[in-house]
Motif scaffolding. Structure first.
Motif, mmCIF file in Angstrom:
data_model
loop_
_atom_site.group_PDB
_atom_site.id
_atom_site.type_symbol
_atom_site.label_atom_id
_atom_site.label_comp_id
_atom_site.label_asym_id
_atom_site.label_seq_id
_atom_site.Cartn_x
_atom_site.Cartn_y
_atom_site.Cartn_z
ATOM 1 N N VAL A 261 20.551 -31.131 37.657
ATOM 2 C CA VAL A 261 20.960 -30.771 36.302
ATOM 3 C C VAL A 261 22.470 -30.535 36.285
ATOM 4 N N ARG A 262 23.041 -30.493 35.068
ATOM 5 C CA ARG A 262 24.495 -30.323 34.918
ATOM 6 C C ARG A 262 24.816 -28.982 34.265
ATOM 7 N N ARG A 263 26.072 -28.607 34.413
ATOM 8 C CA ARG A 263 26.568 -27.377 33.790
ATOM 9 C C ARG A 263 26.737 -27.555 32.293
ATOM 10 N N CYS A 264 26.531 -26.473 31.559
ATOM 11 C CA CYS A 264 26.861 -26.447 30.135
ATOM 12 C C CYS A 264 28.373 -26.323 29.995
ATOM 13 N N SER A 265 28.874 -26.556 28.802
ATOM 14 C CA SER A 265 30.315 -26.446 28.563
ATOM 15 C C SER A 265 30.761 -24.978 28.587
ATOM 16 N N ASP A 266 32.041 -24.780 28.579
ATOM 17 C CA ASP A 266 32.652 -23.444 28.494
ATOM 18 C C ASP A 266 32.299 -22.522 29.650
ATOM 19 N N ASN A 267 32.034 -23.080 30.823
ATOM 20 C CA ASN A 267 31.825 -22.288 32.028
ATOM 21 C C ASN A 267 30.720 -21.234 31.890
ATOM 22 N N LYS A 268 29.654 -21.579 31.200
ATOM 23 C CA LYS A 268 28.519 -20.660 31.067
ATOM 24 C C LYS A 268 27.838 -20.515 32.432
ATOM 25 N N PRO A 269 27.191 -19.367 32.675
ATOM 26 C CA PRO A 269 26.532 -19.180 33.979
ATOM 27 C C PRO A 269 25.516 -20.298 34.258
ATOM 28 N N PHE A 270 25.545 -20.790 35.481
ATOM 29 C CA PHE A 270 24.703 -21.906 35.908
ATOM 30 C C PHE A 270 23.554 -21.369 36.759
ATOM 31 N N PRO A 271 22.352 -21.907 36.608
ATOM 32 C CA PRO A 271 21.223 -21.415 37.422
ATOM 33 C C PRO A 271 21.428 -21.690 38.915
ATOM 34 N N LEU A 272 20.723 -20.930 39.723
ATOM 35 C CA LEU A 272 20.759 -21.153 41.169
ATOM 36 C C LEU A 272 20.115 -22.488 41.508
ATOM 37 N N THR B 271 22.023 -17.753 31.664
ATOM 38 C CA THR B 271 22.161 -19.010 32.392
ATOM 39 C C THR B 271 21.993 -20.163 31.411
ATOM 40 N N CYS B 272 22.562 -21.306 31.790
ATOM 41 C CA CYS B 272 22.536 -22.472 30.917
ATOM 42 C C CYS B 272 22.664 -23.727 31.769
ATOM 43 N N PHE B 273 21.928 -24.774 31.386
ATOM 44 C CA PHE B 273 22.067 -26.054 32.070
ATOM 45 C C PHE B 273 21.718 -27.180 31.119
ATOM 46 N N VAL B 274 22.104 -28.393 31.520
ATOM 47 C CA VAL B 274 21.858 -29.601 30.745
ATOM 48 C C VAL B 274 21.004 -30.531 31.598
ATOM 49 N N CYS B 275 19.994 -31.127 30.961
ATOM 50 C CA CYS B 275 19.147 -32.103 31.649
ATOM 51 C C CYS B 275 18.889 -33.262 30.702
ATOM 52 N N ASP B 276 19.065 -34.471 31.191
ATOM 53 C CA ASP B 276 18.772 -35.660 30.388
ATOM 54 C C ASP B 276 17.301 -35.997 30.534
ATOM 55 N N ILE B 277 16.661 -36.266 29.382
ATOM 56 C CA ILE B 277 15.260 -36.665 29.395
ATOM 57 C C ILE B 277 15.104 -37.952 28.614
ATOM 58 N N LYS B 278 14.038 -38.630 28.857
ATOM 59 C CA LYS B 278 13.664 -39.829 28.112
ATOM 60 C C LYS B 278 12.239 -39.630 27.647
ATOM 61 N N VAL B 279 12.072 -39.554 26.324
ATOM 62 C CA VAL B 279 10.735 -39.360 25.768
ATOM 63 C C VAL B 279 10.025 -40.715 25.802
ATOM 64 N N VAL B 280 8.827 -40.706 26.378
ATOM 65 C CA VAL B 280 8.042 -41.943 26.517
ATOM 66 C C VAL B 280 6.620 -41.679 26.047
ATOM 67 N N LYS B 281 5.870 -42.742 25.808
ATOM 68 C CA LYS B 281 4.456 -42.561 25.465
ATOM 69 C C LYS B 281 3.596 -42.916 26.662
ATOM 70 N N GLY B 282 2.387 -42.403 26.662
ATOM 71 C CA GLY B 282 1.449 -42.733 27.724
ATOM 72 C C GLY B 282 1.777 -42.066 29.032
ATOM 73 N N ASN B 283 1.259 -42.649 30.097
ATOM 74 C CA ASN B 283 1.477 -42.107 31.450
ATOM 75 C C ASN B 283 2.673 -42.789 32.077
ATOM 76 N N ALA B 284 3.823 -42.096 32.044
ATOM 77 C CA ALA B 284 5.043 -42.601 32.687
ATOM 78 C C ALA B 284 5.403 -41.639 33.783
ATOM 79 N N SER B 285 6.139 -42.117 34.754
ATOM 80 C CA SER B 285 6.567 -41.217 35.842
ATOM 81 C C SER B 285 8.041 -41.404 36.091
ATOM 82 N N GLY B 286 8.684 -40.267 36.393
ATOM 83 C CA GLY B 286 10.118 -40.292 36.711
ATOM 84 C C GLY B 286 10.303 -40.255 38.203
ATOM 85 N N SER B 287 11.553 -40.295 38.641
ATOM 86 C CA SER B 287 11.831 -40.270 40.076
ATOM 87 C C SER B 287 12.002 -38.871 40.577
#
Length: 163
Positions: A27-38, A147-163
């Motif tokens: 995951v990525r940091r949020c803007s403005d130097n917000k606290p990032f999770p461990l 704490t704050c973080f950014v995560c990119d997601i892709k909404v899909v239908k059915g049974n999909a799997s990510g890496s």
């Protein structure tokens, strides 16, 4: 003999699958130097975009430390699509509440320097099948971001799997 070999292989595969699900998600940091999770672990996703089935619930384990006395916290989410449209993602109160969803026996109040794990059950509605940047904030009783973080997601239908 074959039965024993089959059992050993099955146990090995099960341990490998469990180990993969315990790996941190990038995951990525949020803007403005917000606290990032461990660390953040998104169920079935190591490298975003995380493929999320619409109409399902996606689980995030969020490890974070606090720097002050906290009596209550809530989760806030912002979703950005097409790189320019950012909207708040409304959560039901029982989903947004952090304290009841802390793991491993942790509970509020939290004390300075305490680190905990929060299980966020993110409901994915019936949305179009698109890529979304989600910003997830944990906000305390004073409105401060713990704490704050950014995560990119892709909404899909059915049974999909990510890496």
């Amino acid at each position: 003999m074959q039965a024993k070999l089959y059992i050993l292989i099955s146990l090995g595969l099960l341990a490998t699958v469990q180990a993969l699900s315990d790996l941190a998600t990038e995951v990525r940091r949020c803007s403005d130097n917000k606290p990032f999770p461990l660390e953040v672990r998104v169920d079935h996703c190591i490298t975003p975009p995380c493929y999320i089935v619409k109409g399902s619930t996606q689980y995030f384990e969020i490890d974070f430390a606090v720097d002050k006395f906290i009596t209550s916290m809530k989760t806030m989410v912002k979703a950005t699509t097409l790189g320019v449209i950012t909207v708040p993602y409304e959560l039901p109160p029982e989903v947004a509440a952090v304290c009841p969803n802390l793991m491993f026996g942790a509970y509020c109040p939290l004390y300075p320097t305490e680190d905990v794990t929060y299980l966020f059950a993110f409901p994915i509605g019936e949305y179009p099948e698109i890529g979304v940047k989600v910003e997830i904030y944990l906000v305390d009783q004073d409105g401060d971001i713990a704490t704050c973080f950014v995560c990119d997601i892709k909404v899909v239908k059915g049974n999909a799997s990510g890496s």
